[in-house]
Write a protein that holds these residues in place. Structure first.
Motif, short mmCIF file in Angstrom:
data_model
loop_
_atom_site.label_atom_id
_atom_site.label_comp_id
_atom_site.label_asym_id
_atom_site.label_seq_id
_atom_site.Cartn_x
_atom_site.Cartn_y
_atom_site.Cartn_z
N TRP A 181 0.82 -1.21 0.00
CA TRP A 181 0.00 0.00 0.00
C TRP A 181 0.86 1.26 0.00
O TRP A 181 1.95 1.28 0.54
N ASP A 182 0.31 2.32 -0.59
CA ASP A 182 0.94 3.64 -0.53
C ASP A 182 -0.17 4.68 -0.55
O ASP A 182 -1.33 4.36 -0.85
N VAL A 183 0.19 5.93 -0.23
CA VAL A 183 -0.79 7.00 -0.35
C VAL A 183 -1.08 7.23 -1.83
O VAL A 183 -0.19 7.13 -2.68
N ALA A 184 -2.34 7.52 -2.15
CA ALA A 184 -2.74 7.65 -3.55
C ALA A 184 -2.04 8.81 -4.24
O ALA A 184 -1.73 8.73 -5.43
N ALA A 185 -1.77 9.88 -3.50
CA ALA A 185 -1.13 11.05 -4.12
C ALA A 185 0.22 10.68 -4.72
O ALA A 185 0.60 11.20 -5.78
#
Length: 361
Positions: A181-185
């Motif tokens: 997972w990662d931040v969408a930005a």
């Protein structure tokens, strides 16, 4: 406008072609995703995982499993969202819908009660992402109910799934079957600001109709709104919408073939449409008690041209390197040529898996 009038055979051909299940095969997994819109991800691998079986059913020998990983993680031509792989061309419209997605009152209350937990998850991903869910501490103040049984007591996977649907985090790869997972930005770049919620919805309706070829305007299975053009189908009282590009190519018929469909294939998703257009009733017996099963735990429907003619009950025996055929169920009597085609497709499937077939002879 006056609705287009289609015979049942024309309706079936439009659907089969839209799903890339005719004689002409696509070239690669990106082409498959661009046309059908979504490739379902599921860990059940009685024969092969759905995300691998779905491309193979369409591409055949030109498909290798590594192509999917490369398209997602290296080339970024596909992206994972909500349990499926989608083409990158759909991402702008989908992100608009994610950002403005309404949530149920109970979900909103859970997010509000866990606002600090939500902030913790996002901060951890910004600082150290991409991460597995196991790398993120569970600081939830209030646990959510688990009536479905899909979640453990750890609240991190539930929070990540919710934030994904709201467009705040994204899956950027996998370690085996575990999501990274990662931040969408960071994963997706700047959000689009040139589409309204309704415009994005209309674009996604068009893409759904492209993959369906022919669908109902309003349907909880595969509704397409006002996309495409109205149509009526011989013998059906439904109000259909048809993809005009499919109509243009209706007389360009490359012929049919045999296709063995994974139970989670998108072709099978709209069960009412299967009955209405193909006279085919399909029930996945995975969760049916063994004594009550008719066709098998994970029977794969067999499409021949534009008709469903049977189901394959088979399983991969990795230890013995065999594809074991328990039964071939005929829904209609098979001609000798049809049987030869079905058995040839099963042997091709086994060769793709790198094993032998047992149980055909």
């Amino acid at each position: 406008m006056e609705p287009h009038r289609l015979t049942r055979e024309q309706a079936r051909r439009i659907i089969v072609r839209a799903q890339l299940l005719e004689a002409d095969r696509p070239g690669d997994v990106v082409e498959v995703a661009e046309q059908i819109g979504a490739i379902k991800i599921d860990p059940t691998a009685v024969i092969a995982p759905s995300e691998q079986a779905i491309p193979w059913t369409r591409i055949g020998w030109g498909y290798e499993p590594g192509q999917l990983t490369k398209a997602v993680e290296d080339d970024r031509q596909l992206f994972e969202y909500a349990g499926s792989f989608h083409p990158a061309s759909m991402l702008p419209a989908m992100r608009v819908r994610m950002r403005m997605r309404p949530v149920r009152e109970s979900t909103a209350a859970w997010l509000e009660a866990n606002s600090a937990f939500r902030a913790d998850v996002l901060a951890r991903l910004r600082a150290d992402g991409p991460l597995l869910a196991a790398d993120i501490p569970d600081t939830a103040a209030v646990p959510a109910g688990n009536d479905s049984g899909w979640y453990s007591d750890n609240q991190v996977p539930r929070m990540l799934d919710l934030l994904e649907r709201l467009g705040e985090v994204a899956v950027v790869g996998r370690a085996g079957r575990l999501r990274r997972w990662d931040v969408a930005a960071r994963a997706r770049g700047p959000e689009p600001d040139d589409l309204t919620y309704d415009e994005a919805g209309a674009m996604l309706d068009e893409r759904r109709l492209q993959g369906a070829g022919l669908a109902r305007q309003k349907s909880s299975w595969s509704g397409v709104g006002l996309a495409g053009e109205p149509a009526v189908v011989e013998g059906s009282a439904w109000k259909w919408r048809v993809d005009p590009r499919a109509l243009e190519a209706i007389d360009d018929d490359p012929g049919g073939r045999v296709a063995i469909l994974n139970p989670y294939d998108g072709m099978l998703f709209d069960r009412p449409r299967l009955i209405e257009a193909f006279d085919f009733t399909y029930k996945l017996e995975q969760f049916v008690p063994k004594a009550q099963r008719v066709y098998g735990y994970f029977a794969h429907p067999i499409l021949c041209g534009d008709r469903f003619i049977g189901l394959l009950d088979a399983a991969l025996d990795k230890a013995k390197e065999n594809l074991v055929v328990a039964a071939l169920h005929e829904l209609v009597p098979w001609e000798s040529e049809e049987r030869e085609m079905v058995e040839a497709e099963i042997r091709d499937l086994a060769e793709w898996l790198g094993v032998s077939v047992r149980g055909l002879d």
